[in-house]
Design a protein around this motif. Structure first.
Motif, short mmCIF file in Angstrom:
data_model
loop_
_atom_site.label_atom_id
_atom_site.label_comp_id
_atom_site.label_asym_id
_atom_site.label_seq_id
_atom_site.Cartn_x
_atom_site.Cartn_y
_atom_site.Cartn_z
N ARG A 105 22.15 2.22 -50.19
CA ARG A 105 21.11 1.43 -49.54
C ARG A 105 21.33 1.45 -48.01
O ARG A 105 20.39 1.56 -47.23
N ILE A 106 22.59 1.37 -47.62
CA ILE A 106 22.92 1.44 -46.19
C ILE A 106 22.50 2.79 -45.62
O ILE A 106 21.87 2.87 -44.56
N LEU A 107 22.82 3.85 -46.36
CA LEU A 107 22.49 5.20 -45.86
C LEU A 107 20.97 5.39 -45.82
O LEU A 107 20.45 6.05 -44.92
N ALA A 108 20.28 4.79 -46.80
CA ALA A 108 18.82 4.91 -46.80
C ALA A 108 18.23 4.20 -45.57
O ALA A 108 17.29 4.68 -44.96
N ALA A 109 18.82 3.06 -45.23
CA ALA A 109 18.34 2.31 -44.07
C ALA A 109 18.59 3.09 -42.79
O ALA A 109 17.73 3.16 -41.91
N ILE A 110 19.76 3.67 -42.67
CA ILE A 110 20.08 4.48 -41.50
C ILE A 110 19.17 5.70 -41.45
O ILE A 110 18.65 6.06 -40.40
N GLN A 111 18.95 6.28 -42.60
CA GLN A 111 18.12 7.49 -42.69
C GLN A 111 16.72 7.24 -42.15
O GLN A 111 16.14 8.09 -41.48
N SER A 112 16.19 6.05 -42.43
CA SER A 112 14.80 5.79 -42.09
C SER A 112 14.56 5.85 -40.58
O SER A 112 13.45 5.99 -40.13
N GLU A 113 15.63 5.71 -39.80
CA GLU A 113 15.46 5.79 -38.35
C GLU A 113 16.22 6.94 -37.73
O GLU A 113 16.27 7.07 -36.52
N GLN A 114 16.78 7.77 -38.60
CA GLN A 114 17.66 8.80 -38.06
C GLN A 114 16.91 9.79 -37.18
O GLN A 114 17.37 10.20 -36.15
N GLU A 115 15.76 10.21 -37.63
CA GLU A 115 15.00 11.19 -36.87
C GLU A 115 13.54 10.80 -36.89
O GLU A 115 13.08 10.16 -37.81
#
Lengths: 227, 194
Positions: B12-22
């Motif tokens: 869930r943390i990685l998904a949250a980070i992913q959503s703003e990664q690029e």
């Protein structure tokens, strides 16, 4: 049967070499033998009712558990030359499946995995998890913690790429598969899978990563031990 | 070791980070339509600025990175490609799912701590930011690299690749792929990897 005996024989020799001589080559061969069993382990997980999207991760976690040096030492201590690597793998997988099912039963309905997409477990975002609250400094802190925890540029890149949304499949929210990640880094798919499992395991146990995630609001209630 | 967070929490943390990664593809396309393409800055630990500029004849890609990118062999991959056309509308609408990947070498010299590589991809209209990976010689499998090089739309010359292998030979000492690197080097010298 001949094949099974042949492999069984190899396994005990490899285990012995690893346990008594610390033979790294033997360890790598054990890992390779274990990886050959991945399709069977996946089929087993699915037959136990684990959705395909979660099965792969459970299998990887089980492999990680089973191939820890201390786990192999314990296997040899318990069974000696009669040690069966494949039984060992299935036992670890059963443990992971049981934990998974217990967790799913405890999970409130709105947090079920039914609406998830992607090849690895990708839970739906909860309000506290929205990245829109993150500042550039938060994100920098996050990746700095990841970098410090993993301390390996390949692992950091695997994690970075694996959390990248494939632009072509952006609507579905699918992330880069580990196969694509492996291609990008010119490493084998198995290597990428193993390193992904290792990296996620490290992050889950890293106090620094945990602390940063709390500070920037990515963990709202203090993690699993505080739930 | 004691696990502080569950696997689901980490995902869930990685998904949250992913959503703003690029930035999303839609954002990039909107920027393109407004003629306001800006470089995309990927923060540490990637620390790379990517600029993509497509026109009717091809695409210019510019990568600007910090110290760790000096002399790096980099692979970029696009999974959504618009085929070039003289007709602007058609160019926007024609897309293929066939991914395109390229290799490029970052320069050894840095200016103000930054090194930069610019390449032009003829006949390819690439509208999105590519996935970018820095090849880590110690872990990379030369056989996979060879295969990827062979299918790459753009790659450094054989001599440049030989020089890159030579520059990394010390790091490759003692690795399990050491012999494969030597073989690949010989093949490149003999012109067998085109």
């Amino acid at each position: 049967m001949e094949h099974a005996k042949q492999i069984g024989g190899d396994v005990s020799e490899l285990l012995r070499a690893f346990v008594f001589e610390g033979d790294e080559t033997a360890y790598e061969q054990l890992c390779m033998l274990a990886l050959q069993k991945v399709p069977h382990l996946l089929a087993y997980a699915k037959s136990c009712g684990v959705p395909e999207s979660d099965a792969e991760e459970l299998v990887h976690d089980a492999l990680w558990d089973a191939l820890k040096p201390e786990a192999l030492h314990a296997l040899w201590k318990k069974h000696g030359e009669r040690a069966d690597l494949y039984t060992h793998l299935f036992i670890k997988l059963r443990g992971r499946i049981s934990t998974y099912k217990r967790r799913m039963q405890r999970r409130p309905r709105h947090l079920s995995f039914e609406g998830l997409s992607g090849t690895r477990r990708e839970p739906i975002s909860e309000p506290t998890m929205h990245a829109t609250n993150l500042t550039a400094d938060d994100k920098a802190l996050f990746w700095q913690a990841v970098n410090e925890c993993l301390n390996n540029e390949l692992d950091v890149q695997i994690l970075w790429l694996a959390t990248r949304t494939d632009a072509h499949e952006e609507r579905s929210g699918k992330r880069y598969t580990l196969k694509k990640v492996a291609e990008m880094l010119c490493i084998s798919h198995d290597n990428a899978r193993q390193r992904w499992c290792g990296a996620t395991q490290k992050l889950r146990s890293c106090p620094k990563f945990y602390q940063v995630c709390r500070e920037i609001g990515l963990i709202s209630d203090g993690g699993k031990n505080h739930a | 070791m004691r696990e502080l967070i569950t696997h689901e929490e980490l995902m869930r943390i990685l998904a949250a980070i992913q959503s703003e990664q690029e930035p999303s593809q839609a954002t990039l396309q909107a920027a393109a339509e407004n003629q306001s393409r800006r470089p995309v800055k990927l923060p540490e630990p990637i620390d790379l600025e990517i600029w993509v500029d497509p026109d009717s004849s091809g695409t210019v890609l510019c990568l600007t990175g910090g110290e760790k990118w000096k002399g790096a062999l980099v692979q970029c991959q696009w999974n959504t490609i618009a085929k070039p056309s003289t007709n602007e509308e058609a160019a926007k609408s024609v897309q293929t799912a066939e991914p395109v990947h390229i290799f490029l070498l970052m320069p050894q010299e840095a200016s103000n701590g930054q090194c930069q590589a610019v390449v032009t991809l003829e006949q390819l209209r690439l509208e999105t930011i590519p996935a970018v990976a820095r090849i880590v010689p110690r872990y990379a499998d030369p056989e996979i690299l060879r295969s990827r090089l062979q299918s790459a739309a753009l790659k450094p010359s054989a001599k440049e690749l030989v020089d890159w292998i030579d520059a990394n030979l010390r790091e490759l000492e003692g690795t399990k792929h050491r012999d494969k690197w030597t073989t690949l080097r010989k093949e490149l010298e003999a012109g067998k990897c085109s």
